[in-house]
Scaffold this active site. Structure first.
Site, PDB file in Angstrom:
ATOM      1  N   TYR A   1     -23.289 -38.694 -11.754  1.00 20.25           N
ATOM      2  CA  TYR A   1     -23.801 -39.157 -13.045  1.00 20.25           C
ATOM      3  C   TYR A   1     -23.900 -40.669 -13.071  1.00 20.25           C
ATOM      4  CZ  TYR A   1     -23.134 -34.613 -15.329  1.00 20.25           C
ATOM      5  OH  TYR A   1     -23.217 -33.300 -15.698  1.00 20.25           O
TER       6      TYR A   1
ATOM      7  N   TYR B   1     -21.068 -30.593  -8.390  1.00 18.07           N
ATOM      8  CA  TYR B   1     -20.129 -31.689  -8.141  1.00 18.07           C
ATOM      9  C   TYR B   1     -18.679 -31.241  -8.351  1.00 18.07           C
ATOM     10  CZ  TYR B   1     -20.430 -32.347 -13.264  1.00 18.07           C
ATOM     11  OH  TYR B   1     -20.439 -32.165 -14.622  1.00 18.07           O
TER      12      TYR B   1
ATOM     13  N   ARG C   1     -18.339 -27.899 -10.366  1.00 16.32           N
ATOM     14  CA  ARG C   1     -19.277 -27.454 -11.391  1.00 16.32           C
ATOM     15  C   ARG C   1     -20.519 -26.884 -10.716  1.00 16.32           C
ATOM     16  NH1 ARG C   1     -19.740 -28.385 -16.356  1.00 16.32           N
ATOM     17  NH2 ARG C   1     -20.085 -26.174 -16.235  1.00 16.32           N
TER      18      ARG C   1
ATOM     19  N   HIS D   1     -26.006 -27.688 -13.270  1.00 17.66           N
ATOM     20  CA  HIS D   1     -26.196 -27.463 -14.710  1.00 17.66           C
ATOM     21  C   HIS D   1     -26.862 -28.661 -15.362  1.00 17.66           C
ATOM     22  CE1 HIS D   1     -22.437 -29.730 -14.470  1.00 17.66           C
ATOM     23  NE2 HIS D   1     -22.708 -30.185 -15.674  1.00 17.66           N
TER      24      HIS D   1
ATOM     25  N   HIS E   1     -26.954 -30.397 -19.239  1.00 19.54           N
ATOM     26  CA  HIS E   1     -26.388 -30.392 -20.595  1.00 19.54           C
ATOM     27  C   HIS E   1     -27.531 -30.496 -21.610  1.00 19.54           C
ATOM     28  CE1 HIS E   1     -22.174 -31.214 -19.271  1.00 19.54           C
ATOM     29  NE2 HIS E   1     -22.789 -31.792 -18.253  1.00 19.54           N
TER      30      HIS E   1
END
Ligand SMILES: [Fe+2]
Lengths: 199, 242
Positions: free
Chosen positions: B108, B147, B157, B160, B162
């Protein structure tokens, strides 16, 4: 077998996670230039009618730690109790704001106008309040609560009057700390736990 | 304004449980007292609106928006599209949809993310758009990488995206995550597992949609989102002051 109801189920929630700021407040995440503007930077514009106030607070987890990563949204009426879009609403009050707990201190600040009381169904009157929605890592579905004010008449508010344990009413009431300044802390769990809403 | 009726109360059984020891952070961040249930009023039934003029042409193009159109982000090109509707099945027009995600390596662009996968100089990781008159939305983006995250010893995770959605009422406010069809990490993820009803979790898994995939360009994934609807108010008093 019976006839189908033709009703859909709401989409299940998932946590907003630790990086929610990227999506909702990119400047806060360190991406200030990706959009021309940020949404919900202030609930009021110059010329908004009413008393301008500042609410400061922290959000504490069940261990008493002030969370550094929470993100808030607020929604409120203008000084006369009208919401943006309603007839007679103050054009300088959008009523909507996004803000985050500070990454170092955990404290948030909301600068707005004090809302008026709101007319409800069946002639009910709701005391002045700001709706608050809270998301963060570890919160699996956004939490709803309300900020009321200690210097307003809250005695006939239908929501506050629904709280059975009267000492918990206090968790929804912002404390006046100076002229135009209030403190409102949120406690997620345990002693002094804020009343959260299913509304 | 006509009274559209109160919001349909949330069915909390379809949502994740607030307290789940498998997702460690939820342990101290979940209320221990029951929620106070009440019928919605104007505070929940009204909500913010956003004008079309607020949005830039690249706001829903995550491949190009960070570089302002100068150079594309690295990764598998995908179209994420779908419809926002309410519990009555009606499309929700002109409502804000925002997304954020990791880059193709699972990193991120956020000061708190220190994962060793590198940042992509041409990827910011967020997009926003308004739904059209029927409630449809679309984003052009890249497939995010899986990640690792600090929870149990070796938790990852699944891929995905959000998603944050508004509807027209503050009480409809919803944040969720879209997963990708066929990702084996979904079944091992403690965050996905906070939803206890498997058929509800399946509703967050977007199918590959070859009918909207563009030859020689991108694959499409479809993700519809349902928001709370309104209860009809025949035989009831009108909302005063509205
Ligand atoms: Fe994530």
């Amino acid at each position: 077998m019976v006839q189908p109801l033709d009703i859909h189920q709401e989409t299940p929630s998932q946590t907003a996670g630790p990086y929610v700021h990227i999506g909702l407040m990119p400047s806060f995440a360190g991406i200030p230039d990706i959009y021309e503007n940020q949404l919900g930077e202030s609930p009021i514009a110059d010329g908004a009618k009413g008393e301008v106030i500042e609410i400061v607070g922290s959000i504490y987890d069940g261990t008493g730690w002030a969370m550094r990563d929470a993100l808030f949204e607020s929604w409120q009426a203008d000084a006369s109790g009208k919401f943006a879009g309603q007839d007679g609403a103050d054009p300088s009050v959008s009523g909507y704001c996004r803000f985050a707990a500070d990454g170092e201190t955990g404290e948030y600040t909301l600068k707005t106008v004090k809302p008026g009381s709101i007319a409800g169904r069946g002639g009910q009157v709701h005391a002045p309040h700001i709706s608050l929605w809270i998301v963060a890592r570890g919160i699996n579905i956004g939490l709803q609560t309300r900020i009321y004010f200690e210097d307003e008449d809250n005695s006939t508010d239908p929501l506050l009057n629904r709280i059975e344990q009267r000492q918990r009413v206090d968790t929804l009431i912002a404390k006046k700390t100076a002229d135009g300044k209030y403190r409102f802390d949120v406690r997620l769990q345990g002693e002094g736990e804020t009343v959260f809403l299913d509304i | 304004m006509a009274d559209l009726g109160p919001l349909i109360p949330r069915n909390r059984d379809i949502h994740p449980v607030p307290y789940d020891p498998g997702y460690k952070t939820s342990v101290a961040r979940s209320p221990s007292q029951p929620l106070l249930s009440m019928e919605s009023g104007a505070s929940e039934e009204t909500g913010p609106t956003f004008g079309h003029g607020t949005f830039g042409a690249l706001d829903n193009n995550l491949i190009m928006n960070f570089s302002k159109g100068a150079a594309p982000a690295i990764g598998e090109r995908i179209l994420m599209h779908g419809k926002v509707l309410d519990e009555r099945g009606r499309g929700v027009p002109n409502t804000l949809v925002e997304i954020w995600q990791a880059n193709a390596g699972g990193r991120y662009r956020h000061k708190k993310d220190g994962y060793l996968a590198p940042l992509d100089p041409n990827f910011g990781g967020c997009g926003r758009t308004l739904t059209d008159d029927e409630g449809n939305y679309q984003f052009l983006t890249i497939r995010p990488g899986a990640y690792p995250w600090p929870n149990r010893g070796n938790d990852w995770r699944p891929m995905h995206i959000h998603i944050s959605v508004f509807g027209h009422s503050f009480g409809q406010r919803l944040i969720t995550q879209m997963y990708f069809q066929g990702d084996p990490l979904i079944d091992m993820c403690p965050i996905a597992a906070t939803i206890k009803n498997r058929s509800q979790l399946d509703r967050l898994v977007a199918p590959l949609d070859m009918s909207n995939s563009r030859p020689l360009d991108f694959l499409a994934y479809k993700f519809d989102i349902v928001l709370r609807g309104r209860r009809q108010t025949m035989f009831e008093n009108k909302l005063e002051g509205m």
